[in-house]
Design a protein around this motif. Structure first.
Motif, PDB file in Angstrom:
ATOM      1  N   TYR A   1      -6.107   3.468   8.769  1.00  0.00           N
ATOM      2  CA  TYR A   1      -4.708   3.458   8.305  1.00  0.00           C
ATOM      3  C   TYR A   1      -4.541   4.417   7.140  1.00  0.00           C
ATOM      4  CZ  TYR A   1      -2.604  -0.389  10.973  1.00  0.00           C
ATOM      5  OH  TYR A   1      -2.074  -1.162  11.960  1.00  0.00           O
ATOM      6  N   ARG A   2      -5.447   4.351   6.184  1.00  0.00           N
ATOM      7  CA  ARG A   2      -5.355   5.243   5.016  1.00  0.00           C
ATOM      8  C   ARG A   2      -5.433   6.707   5.440  1.00  0.00           C
ATOM      9  NH1 ARG A   2      -8.963   1.143   2.697  1.00  0.00           N
ATOM     10  NH2 ARG A   2      -7.678  -0.139   1.342  1.00  0.00           N
TER      11      ARG A   2
ATOM     12  N   GLN B   1      -2.426   9.345   4.704  1.00  0.00           N
ATOM     13  CA  GLN B   1      -2.675  10.419   3.756  1.00  0.00           C
ATOM     14  C   GLN B   1      -2.548  11.800   4.382  1.00  0.00           C
ATOM     15  OE1 GLN B   1      -6.482   9.360   2.099  1.00  0.00           O
ATOM     16  NE2 GLN B   1      -5.585   7.868   0.713  1.00  0.00           N
TER      17      GLN B   1
END
Length: 68
Positions: A35-36, A40
């Motif tokens: 998810y990160r 990002q």
């Protein structure tokens, strides 16, 4: 036909059966890391004056146009 390796990542689209199985096999930490990674991405770093309601309304309008 060759076997393609999937790499499950969060998506707005429903996952395929293979992607769902792979996602569920990941640890919570790996799911969060993915998810990160997606959030990002440079495409997610753009600033917009649009609200989530504005974005949803525009997406619904575009979908209605495509449906005719």
């Amino acid at each position: 036909m060759t076997d393609a390796t999937t790499r499950a990542i969060p998506s707005a689209l429903p996952p395929s059966e293979a992607e769902l199985v792979e996602w569920q096999a990941l640890s919570r930490e790996e799911q969060l890391a993915r998810y990160r990674e997606v959030l990002q991405h440079p495409d997610c770093q753009r600033i917009s004056a649009s609200t989530m309601s504005d974005i949803r309304a525009e997406a619904q309008r575009r979908a209605a146009v495509r449906r005719g």
